[in-house]
Design an enzyme around this catalytic site. Structure first.
Site, mmCIF file in Angstrom:
data_model
loop_
_atom_site.group_PDB
_atom_site.id
_atom_site.type_symbol
_atom_site.label_atom_id
_atom_site.label_comp_id
_atom_site.label_asym_id
_atom_site.label_seq_id
_atom_site.Cartn_x
_atom_site.Cartn_y
_atom_site.Cartn_z
ATOM 1 N N GLY A 77 30.072 23.888 17.110
ATOM 2 C CA GLY A 77 29.224 25.082 17.165
ATOM 3 C C GLY A 77 28.690 25.315 18.568
ATOM 4 O O GLY A 77 28.409 24.360 19.284
ATOM 5 N N ARG A 141 36.765 23.498 15.864
ATOM 6 C CA ARG A 141 36.395 22.239 15.210
ATOM 7 C C ARG A 141 37.608 21.370 14.852
ATOM 8 O O ARG A 141 37.520 20.526 13.976
ATOM 9 C CB ARG A 141 35.590 22.537 13.937
ATOM 10 C CG ARG A 141 34.197 23.117 14.178
ATOM 11 C CD ARG A 141 33.346 23.049 12.941
ATOM 12 N NE ARG A 141 32.061 23.690 13.099
ATOM 13 C CZ ARG A 141 30.984 23.108 13.642
ATOM 14 N NH1 ARG A 141 31.050 21.873 14.060
ATOM 15 N NH2 ARG A 141 29.851 23.769 13.754
ATOM 16 N N ASP A 172 30.630 14.389 15.874
ATOM 17 C CA ASP A 172 32.033 14.278 15.460
ATOM 18 C C ASP A 172 32.973 14.464 16.658
ATOM 19 O O ASP A 172 33.963 13.739 16.806
ATOM 20 C CB ASP A 172 32.363 15.319 14.380
ATOM 21 C CG ASP A 172 31.821 14.909 13.002
ATOM 22 O OD1 ASP A 172 31.679 13.691 12.761
ATOM 23 O OD2 ASP A 172 31.533 15.797 12.181
ATOM 24 N N LYS A 198 26.140 17.563 22.937
ATOM 25 C CA LYS A 198 25.770 18.936 22.582
ATOM 26 C C LYS A 198 25.426 19.024 21.105
ATOM 27 O O LYS A 198 26.032 18.323 20.304
ATOM 28 C CB LYS A 198 26.981 19.837 22.879
ATOM 29 C CG LYS A 198 26.867 21.222 22.340
ATOM 30 C CD LYS A 198 28.054 21.667 21.489
ATOM 31 C CE LYS A 198 28.116 21.073 20.121
ATOM 32 N NZ LYS A 198 29.003 21.733 19.170
ATOM 33 N N THR A 199 24.529 19.784 20.706
ATOM 34 C CA THR A 199 24.341 20.326 19.362
ATOM 35 C C THR A 199 22.905 20.828 19.219
ATOM 36 O O THR A 199 21.952 20.117 19.590
ATOM 37 C CB THR A 199 24.659 19.366 18.187
ATOM 38 O OG1 THR A 199 24.324 20.054 16.984
ATOM 39 C CG2 THR A 199 23.928 18.041 18.207
ATOM 40 N N ASP A 201 21.479 21.067 16.561
ATOM 41 C CA ASP A 201 20.857 20.314 15.460
ATOM 42 C C ASP A 201 19.982 19.159 15.950
ATOM 43 O O ASP A 201 19.139 18.666 15.210
ATOM 44 C CB ASP A 201 21.934 19.736 14.531
ATOM 45 C CG ASP A 201 22.567 20.797 13.651
ATOM 46 O OD1 ASP A 201 22.224 21.986 13.820
ATOM 47 O OD2 ASP A 201 23.403 20.457 12.790
HETATM 48 P P1 FBP Z 1 27.572 21.332 15.853
HETATM 49 O O1 FBP Z 1 27.192 20.084 15.121
HETATM 50 O O2 FBP Z 1 29.015 21.488 16.060
HETATM 51 O O3 FBP Z 1 26.808 21.480 17.144
HETATM 52 O O4 FBP Z 1 27.137 22.576 14.972
HETATM 53 C C1 FBP Z 1 25.869 22.685 14.442
HETATM 54 C C2 FBP Z 1 25.736 23.889 13.564
HETATM 55 O O5 FBP Z 1 25.130 24.934 14.266
HETATM 56 C C3 FBP Z 1 24.957 23.519 12.311
HETATM 57 O O6 FBP Z 1 23.591 23.621 12.463
HETATM 58 C C4 FBP Z 1 25.578 24.420 11.292
HETATM 59 O O7 FBP Z 1 25.475 23.859 10.013
HETATM 60 C C5 FBP Z 1 27.011 24.477 11.697
HETATM 61 O O8 FBP Z 1 27.004 24.335 13.090
HETATM 62 C C6 FBP Z 1 27.704 25.757 11.329
HETATM 63 O O9 FBP Z 1 29.039 25.650 11.710
HETATM 64 P P2 FBP Z 1 30.062 26.847 11.811
HETATM 65 O O10 FBP Z 1 29.886 27.453 13.162
HETATM 66 O O11 FBP Z 1 31.376 26.177 11.704
HETATM 67 O O12 FBP Z 1 29.756 27.812 10.709
#
Ligand code: FBP
Length: 535
Positions: A77, A141, A172, A198-199, A201
């Site tokens: 993300g 991803r 991941d 990065k994230t 979250d």
């Molecule tokens: P990452 O762990 O890849 O940084 O993504 C976090 C996030 O924003 C989460 O908070 C959310 O659940 C998820 O990505 C949503 O993913 P997608 O963009 O695949 O819908």
């Protein structure tokens, strides 16, 4: 009159660097720290589990000054600041040798496999300085794990004559980076693989990684929106707002926003799981607060919670696990079909959920096996169950008019805060030095983030040191351990001490828009300041 856009103004922002990175610097192995991992993890990473921690020193390195060739990939993300990791990498590689090259792989890890890349130049880099999003390269991803994928990555690396690949991603993606580093080391390849944390979250965090980038900007953005909704609620005095925030496994985003804004109710997934709370318990608590506020003539309020609560209410977690098994191999899973295959208690839980949530629980899992939690409208689930509960409360004489919100994707690509711009630029420069120093399987890190940037300490952290074993698709796998909210930690304790006072009294704080100049512009995340004892 010509008006400069804020994007243009931000392009001119110059991030400060940690002092050791401003002059000539080199990397050295930190001999006083040893990586400690389990025998099982060691056996999965025989060639890279002995990598040392890396520190930085001022002065000339012993490595020959020749142009370096590096590839960078944005993975998972989006998170504000990703472009600055790339600009930091680029500037540092070019300063090292003007003929160095930085390739950006397109659309995430699959771009490395298919050698789909962009050779980055001054003009492209200038356009993306201090800008949000991951749109310079796109993201994805795709999980890299098979020997065939690694052979193709190897072919890409050979074709581009790469010295290193920098993986900018979450837990991941960085697990993938470690597996890739191991594959290259085991196959005698000199290619180095470096991770960058990065994230939004905030769950890629440990002793060495104080915060993942993007968390600060995203939480400031959500806090602004929450604060505005609070003002609206208190002005109109007729709506209850249910705000779901991102945070699949961990509730760091919710905790940070709650400490910034003081909602009436804050739900934390880790607490729900630790206390083995059922949906019924959560709804009863919500109803208590709604009733208590109604008694004071307040038929409005704000509830904030993470998307991950669905996966942390124990009853729903086991339902989701059973759904994962039951739907495996099904071409099209429908609520009716899966209900027939669930155990009686799970079937009862499943059918008690609103139809829309039943459908959303069946959406495809991602390539890492994660349920698509952002697509599950938990806010609607809570509202529906709370409405039923309030109907049964004889003592409740108020009016309940709920509004459902999800603040998610709008927070992941905003113009990065000064903190994220500076942090990411420094992480990029650190990653470049780690490649040049010949290190692999390490993550670029900066410590001391509560201090001014000049005093931050760069380091390289062996990725295997962050790993533990988890069951993925039914088998134990070494993966980076997600950092959940520590219920004994200073941040949660702060919430615990304050939240009761927020329930009935309105202690709302209007956080306002993210500032790029002025008194609040250079703040670090609240959680970093609390963890370091500054707040
Ligand atoms: P990452 O762990 O890849 O940084 O993504 C976090 C996030 O924003 C989460 O908070 C959310 O659940 C998820 O990505 C949503 O993913 P997608 O963009 O695949 O819908």
């Amino acid at each position: 009159m010509t008006m400069q856009s804020l994007e243009d103004v931000r392009r001119a922002f110059k991030p400060n660097l940690p002092a050791v990175l401003t002059a000539k610097h080199h990397t050295v192995a930190e001999t006083s720290r040893v990586v400690s991992v389990t025998t099982s993890i060691r056996s999965s990473f025989p060639s890279t589990s002995n990598m040392p921690f890396i520190r930085f020193e001022a002065g000339e390195g012993s490595d020959a000054v020749r142009p370096m060739r590096v590839g960078a990939v944005l993975s998972g993300g989006p998170a504000p600041g990703g472009h600055n990791v790339i600009t930091g990498l680029y500037d540092s590689l070019k300063a090292f040798h003007p003929e160095s090259r930085l390739y950006g792989f397109l659309n995430g890890p699959s771009g490395i496999v298919s050698n789909d890349h962009l050779l980055l130049d001054d003009e492209t880099i200038a356009r993306y300085r201090n800008q949000g999003g991951f749109d310079m390269l796109g993201s994805g991803r795709t999980k890299l794990e098979t020997a065939e994928q690694f052979e193709r990555v190897n072919a890409t690396a050979k074709e581009l004559e790469l010295d290193g690949i920098v993986v900018i991603g979450g837990d991941d993606s960085n697990t993938n980076a470690a597996v890739m580093a191991e594959w290259f080391a085991a196959n005698g390849s000199p290619l180095r693989v470096i991770g960058v944390p990065k994230t939004i979250d905030g769950d890629l965090k440990n002793e060495d990684i104080e915060v993942s980038f993007g968390f600060h900007t995203a939480t400031r953005l959500y806090s602004e929106l929450i604060g505005n909704v609070m003002k609206d609620a208190r002005s109109g005095r007729k709506y209850w707002h249910f705000i779901r925030l991102m945070g699949r496994a961990a509730s760091h985003v919710t905790l940070e926003c709650a400490l910034a804004t003081h909602p009436n109710v804050v739900l934390i997934s880790e607490e729900i799981f630790a206390k083995n709370q059922s949906l019924k318990d959560i709804v009863a608590y919500l109803a208590d607060v709604v009733v208590a506020r109604a008694d004071k003539g307040k038929n409005y309020g704000v509830v904030v919670f993470p998307e991950g609560i669905v996966d942390n209410v124990p009853m729903l977690r086991s339902l989701i696990e059973e759904l994962n098994d039951v739907t495996t191999g099904m071409d099209t899973a429908s609520p009716a079909l899966v209900t027939e295959r669930l155990a009686p208690q799970s079937a009862e839980t499943y059918t008690s959920l609103p139809d829309v949530v039943q459908e959303q629980l069946l959406l495809d899992r991602d390539s890492h096996g994660n349920i698509q939690i952002s697509r599950i409208e938990t806010e609607k689930l809570l509202i529906e169950l709370l409405q039923r509960e309030l109907e049964d409360r004889r003592d409740y004489k108020g009016s309940f008019d709920p509004m459902a919100h999800f603040f998610g994707y709008e927070g992941r690509a905003g113009l990065p805060s000064n903190f994220d711009c500076t942090y990411c630029y420094g992480l990029g420069v650190t990653a470049s030095a780690l490649v040049r120093g010949g290190h692999t399987g390490v993550m670029s890190a900066l410590k001391g983030l509560h201090l001014p940037a000049e005093q931050w300490t760069p380091l390289g952290v062996p990725i295997v040191s962050m790993m533990h074993e988890e069951i993925r698709h039914g088998v134990p796998k070494p993966v980076i351990e997600k950092a959940l909210v520590d219920l004994c930690g200073a941040n949660f304790k702060r919430l615990e001490a304050e939240r009761q006072a927020w329930e009935v009294e309105d202690k709302f704080v209007c956080a306002g828009p993210l500032q790029f100049e002025g008194a609040t512009a250079d703040y670090a995340p609240i959680s970093v300041l609390i963890d370091s004892g500054c707040l």
